[in-house]
Design a protein around this motif. Sequence first.
Motif, PDB file in Angstrom:
ATOM      1  N   ARG A 133     -87.668 -37.459  53.217  1.00 17.86           N
ATOM      2  CA  ARG A 133     -87.537 -37.541  54.880  1.00 17.86           C
ATOM      3  C   ARG A 133     -88.082 -38.615  55.482  1.00 17.86           C
ATOM      4  N   ALA A 134     -89.335 -38.838  55.115  1.00 20.27           N
ATOM      5  CA  ALA A 134     -90.171 -40.112  55.752  1.00 20.27           C
ATOM      6  C   ALA A 134     -89.307 -41.421  55.408  1.00 20.27           C
ATOM      7  N   PHE A 135     -88.688 -41.485  54.259  1.00 14.97           N
ATOM      8  CA  PHE A 135     -87.986 -42.795  54.149  1.00 14.97           C
ATOM      9  C   PHE A 135     -86.669 -42.749  54.988  1.00 14.97           C
ATOM     10  N   LEU A 136     -85.961 -41.768  55.602  1.00 14.00           N
ATOM     11  CA  LEU A 136     -84.839 -41.688  56.434  1.00 14.00           C
ATOM     12  C   LEU A 136     -85.425 -42.062  57.751  1.00 14.00           C
ATOM     13  N   HIS A 137     -86.712 -41.598  58.083  1.00 15.13           N
ATOM     14  CA  HIS A 137     -87.494 -42.145  59.159  1.00 15.13           C
ATOM     15  C   HIS A 137     -87.391 -43.534  59.366  1.00 15.13           C
ATOM     16  N   ARG A 138     -88.077 -44.228  58.368  1.00 18.91           N
ATOM     17  CA  ARG A 138     -88.450 -45.407  58.418  1.00 18.91           C
ATOM     18  C   ARG A 138     -87.358 -46.470  58.495  1.00 18.91           C
ATOM     19  N   LEU A 182     -76.228 -50.135  55.273  1.00 21.27           N
ATOM     20  CA  LEU A 182     -76.090 -49.327  54.479  1.00 21.27           C
ATOM     21  C   LEU A 182     -77.397 -48.681  54.206  1.00 21.27           C
ATOM     22  N   VAL A 183     -77.756 -47.255  54.251  1.00 21.04           N
ATOM     23  CA  VAL A 183     -79.072 -46.993  53.840  1.00 21.04           C
ATOM     24  C   VAL A 183     -78.750 -46.051  52.654  1.00 21.04           C
ATOM     25  N   ILE A 184     -79.374 -46.153  51.605  1.00 17.78           N
ATOM     26  CA  ILE A 184     -78.998 -45.232  50.505  1.00 17.78           C
ATOM     27  C   ILE A 184     -80.362 -44.649  49.889  1.00 17.78           C
ATOM     28  N   GLY A 185     -80.457 -43.426  49.629  1.00 12.85           N
ATOM     29  CA  GLY A 185     -81.489 -42.675  48.862  1.00 12.85           C
ATOM     30  C   GLY A 185     -80.875 -41.757  47.965  1.00 12.85           C
ATOM     31  N   VAL A 241     -85.785 -49.752  45.645  1.00 13.87           N
ATOM     32  CA  VAL A 241     -87.098 -49.401  45.183  1.00 13.87           C
ATOM     33  C   VAL A 241     -87.338 -48.028  44.904  1.00 13.87           C
ATOM     34  N   TRP A 242     -88.604 -47.545  44.494  1.00 12.74           N
ATOM     35  CA  TRP A 242     -88.925 -46.044  44.683  1.00 12.74           C
ATOM     36  C   TRP A 242     -88.960 -45.908  46.126  1.00 12.74           C
ATOM     37  N   ALA A 243     -88.076 -44.867  46.785  1.00 10.76           N
ATOM     38  CA  ALA A 243     -88.020 -44.585  48.054  1.00 10.76           C
ATOM     39  C   ALA A 243     -89.663 -44.647  48.745  1.00 10.76           C
ATOM     40  N   HIS A 244     -90.553 -43.959  48.396  1.00 11.25           N
ATOM     41  CA  HIS A 244     -91.522 -43.937  49.055  1.00 11.25           C
ATOM     42  C   HIS A 244     -92.496 -45.549  49.136  1.00 11.25           C
ATOM     43  N   GLU A 245     -91.718 -46.454  48.414  1.00  9.20           N
ATOM     44  CA  GLU A 245     -92.356 -47.611  48.411  1.00  9.20           C
ATOM     45  C   GLU A 245     -91.440 -48.726  49.178  1.00  9.20           C
ATOM     46  N   TRP A 246     -90.540 -48.242  49.862  1.00  9.32           N
ATOM     47  CA  TRP A 246     -89.460 -48.996  50.891  1.00  9.32           C
ATOM     48  C   TRP A 246     -90.283 -49.043  52.182  1.00  9.32           C
ATOM     49  N   ALA A 253     -91.565 -40.271  41.543  1.00 11.59           N
ATOM     50  CA  ALA A 253     -90.627 -41.371  41.288  1.00 11.59           C
ATOM     51  C   ALA A 253     -89.408 -40.732  40.728  1.00 11.59           C
ATOM     52  N   PHE A 254     -88.745 -40.050  41.670  1.00 10.84           N
ATOM     53  CA  PHE A 254     -87.444 -39.257  41.402  1.00 10.84           C
ATOM     54  C   PHE A 254     -86.231 -40.086  42.191  1.00 10.84           C
ATOM     55  N   ASN A 255     -86.477 -40.776  43.449  1.00 11.60           N
ATOM     56  CA  ASN A 255     -85.620 -41.254  44.296  1.00 11.60           C
ATOM     57  C   ASN A 255     -85.846 -42.839  44.572  1.00 11.60           C
ATOM     58  N   TYR A 256     -84.588 -43.307  44.204  1.00 12.77           N
ATOM     59  CA  TYR A 256     -84.574 -44.994  44.619  1.00 12.77           C
ATOM     60  C   TYR A 256     -84.116 -44.892  46.291  1.00 12.77           C
ATOM     61  N   GLY A 257     -84.633 -45.870  47.007  1.00 10.34           N
ATOM     62  CA  GLY A 257     -84.198 -46.038  47.930  1.00 10.34           C
ATOM     63  C   GLY A 257     -83.975 -47.447  48.541  1.00 10.34           C
TER      64      GLY A 257
END
Length: 268
Positions: free
Chosen positions: A58-63, A188-191, A239-244, A258-262
């Motif tokens: 969810r934080a990745f979506l916000h950023r 285009l935003v992909i998670g 990258v890993w979503a939390h590292e974007w 480390a389950f989601n790329y973003g």
Amino acid sequence: MTDRPDLAPADVDHNTATVARAYDYLLGGSHNFAADRALARQMIAAVPDAKVQARLNRAFLHRTTRYVLDQGIRQFLDIGSGIPTVGNVHEIAQKADPDARVAYVDIDPIAVAHSRQILDGNPGAIAIREDLSQPRAILDHPAVAGLLDFDRPVALLLVAVLHAVRDELDPYGALATLKDRLAPGSYLVIGHGTHERHPDEFQEVAAAISRTATPLAMRTHAEILRFFDGFEIVEPGLVWAHEWHPDASDEQPSELSAFNYGGVGRKP
């Protein structure tokens, strides 16, 4: 007392879990059934920090929403938007610009019903029930066509939804149709989930979700990167979503996160 969330359509099968409602439970929401909570608990048993991962996603979506706003984007097509929760895309976008427009799309009737309640009286945001595997139905939907101007840049958000579209449903073709409609300067935003780092845990989660209407179709980094074909990848890439572009206020990930790329791409 019944196990039926507010606004649940009468014809919704509350005995069959959905990933969207299980995700709502992981985020601390209340728009879920006992079957959804049971699925979420199976996911937690396989991946103990599943709730943390949901919040990181969810934080990745916000950023990424804030990032494309900073690039001047004021139109959003959020497919697989899920059950609304705090920090929805329209809240972030319309705080930056009250004239920003957001179209939410989801296959889950509860997600759509609750979104419509939240958006009541908001002329700049809508919610429709459609399937990502049927992109023309989304693009040609009167509500979407009436809200978004596809001759101008749009942010297409696909966060935690492509891994619910199996290969036989042609996700690459569906996304190609969506990308073709976007104007130059669109984003285009992909998670997307992956099994690469934790294959054993993935198998357990996949087995649980396989009994829902949207079994997982986890993909590799290379397979996910293909979705960005024709777009320029924004640094730091996929990258890993939390590292974007992490934010200091974000929750700290664990080794199991480390389950989601973003990633984010821009149409030239």
